[in-house]
Design an enzyme around this catalytic site. Structure first.
Site, PDB file in Angstrom:
ATOM      1  N   ALA A  40       0.976  -1.200   0.098  1.00 28.79           N
ATOM      2  CA  ALA A  40       0.124   0.036   0.101  1.00 28.79           C
ATOM      3  C   ALA A  40       0.666   1.466  -0.049  1.00 28.79           C
ATOM      4  CB  ALA A  40      -1.001  -0.078   1.199  1.00 28.79           C
ATOM      5  N   ASP A  41       2.029   1.280   0.723  1.00 29.25           N
ATOM      6  CA  ASP A  41       2.829   2.377   0.916  1.00 29.25           C
ATOM      7  C   ASP A  41       3.585   2.529  -0.587  1.00 29.25           C
ATOM      8  OD1 ASP A  41       2.874   3.535   3.340  1.00 29.25           O
ATOM      9  OD2 ASP A  41       4.247   2.090   4.434  1.00 29.25           O
TER      10      ASP A  41
END
Length: 392
Positions: free
Chosen positions: A179-180
């Site tokens: 997600a990052d």
């Protein structure tokens, strides 16, 4: 004379830390931008996210390896936002910047006069990218957001892991902070789009990027299966929800991956394994039929390769042009001759003597390739040079 880099001359003020923001600014830096990383006296959180740690030229422990993965080609300065002097220096740097990237909580920089409205008043061309867990507005905007939380809230963990009833069944995060990382890449593409708009109009703009929005977008076909078919995706282990056969299979000495994306590949697969009649079987002739008879397909393939070694199966299937491959450990990856040919590993030396190995920028640009000019910086090691370069 070498060609200029794609983003040569672009100044990036990096107020971000940890991963999503630094990942974005490292991409910009790899493509030639002058990226100045602003840290507090303690430094980016990831400088202490070890072990393992780097060692300097004297063999002394320094920054965590985690920090090194996402901060090359940047220069580091230390400023204290809580002091008038620190704030004024950031404002002065922002007046010179083309791009500013920050990942403070929504509205967190406004009290220092470092929000978009304040800084763009003096630098109308500024591209100001804000990265947060949940965005600049909405019911959750005030919440802190970490990758693990977002993988859960954004649906990814509901489709990752062994299915209910299987050994070890539970929602599972991915083994790297996707997600990052995806948020960093989306931020970068948005920044470059804004840069092109500014080149046309002279106008900067604010970019609002959130981990949750990104994770939802990255659900891709799984989201589409729900939105358009009201099919609730489930955890399926290594099975694919739409394509069969497309999974991990056991062999005599371990496992391998077979990934058939169409029926012609399936026909070549079963022919190579000595069962060409399977391609004509109505239960297996189309992908839809194979999906309806998943267990029968997987069982038959497992029986055909169970007594063979991984490398023997790969050799057979590669000759038949069937997509397949091993499940490599990380050391296996960097020992692979193709990976080495593609120069996926980059070696750098820091000013304190630390020897740093990193993964390369993946795309190969024919005219303006990425370069690796500056090793991940020592905390505050570029203070005077940056102030001289940017602020005379």
């Amino acid at each position: 004379m070498s060609n200029p880099m794609a983003l040569q001359g672009i100044k990036v003020l990096d107020l971000s830390r940890v991963l999503a923001g630094p990942w974005s600014t490292q991409i910009l830096a790899d493509l030639g931008a002058d990226v100045v990383k602003v840290e507090n006296a303690a430094g980016d959180d990831t400088r202490i996210w070890g072990p393992p740690f780097l060692t300097d030229g004297d063999g002394q422990k320094t920054d965590a390896a985690y920090f090194a993965c996402t901060n090359r080609n940047k220069r580091s300065i230390v400023l204290d936002f809580t002091t008038p002097e620190g704030v004024e220096t950031v404002k002065a740097l922002a007046r010179k910047a083309d791009i500013l990237v920050e990942n403070f909580k929504a509205g967190g920089l406004k009290k220092y006069g470092l929000d978009y409205a304040s800084l763009s008043a003096e630098n109308p061309g500024l591209i100001y990218c804000s990265i947060t867990g949940f965005g600049q507005d909405g019911p959750y905007a005030h919440r802190p957001g970490y990758d693990f939380l977002i993988q859960g809230m954004g649906g990814l963990m509901s489709i990752t892991g062994q299915p209910d009833g299987a050994p070890g069944a539970e929602p599972m995060k991915v083994g790297v902070a996707v997600a990052d990382l995806f948020t960093g890449m989306y931020a970068t593409t948005a920044i470059l789009a804004a840069l092109n708009h500014r080149n046309t109009t002279g106008e900067g703009q604010q970019i609002d990027v959130s981990l949750l929005d990104t994770q939802i977008a990255m659900l891709a076909n799984q989201a589409s299966n729900w939105l358009n078919g009201q099919i609730v995706p489930q955890r399926m282990g290594n099975n694919h929800p739409n394509v069969i056969p497309y999974r991990v299979y056991p062999v005599s000495d371990g496992f391998l991956i077979i990934a058939c994306g169409n029926s012609s590949q399936f026909a070549r697969l079963v022919a190579a394994l000595g069962a060409p009649e399977m391609a004509e079987d109505p239960r297996f002739a189309t992908n839809e039929a194979r999906a309806d008879n998943r267990d029968a397909v997987d069982g038959a393939i497992t029986d055909l390769i169970a007594d063979k070694t991984r490398d023997d199966v790969i050799t057979i299937l590669e000759k038949a042009n069937v997509p397949c491959g091993p499940i490599n450990t990380i050391p296996d990856v960097f020992a692979d001759p193709h990976v080495q040919h593609r120069q996926a590993e980059v070696a750098m030396t820091r000013t304190d003597g630390a020897q740093i190995l990193a993964t390369a920028y993946p795309p190969k640009l024919s005219k303006t390739p990425a370069s690796y000019r500056i090793a991940p910086p020592v905390l505050g090691g570029d203070q005077q040079d940056v102030l001289a370069d940017w602020l005379d």
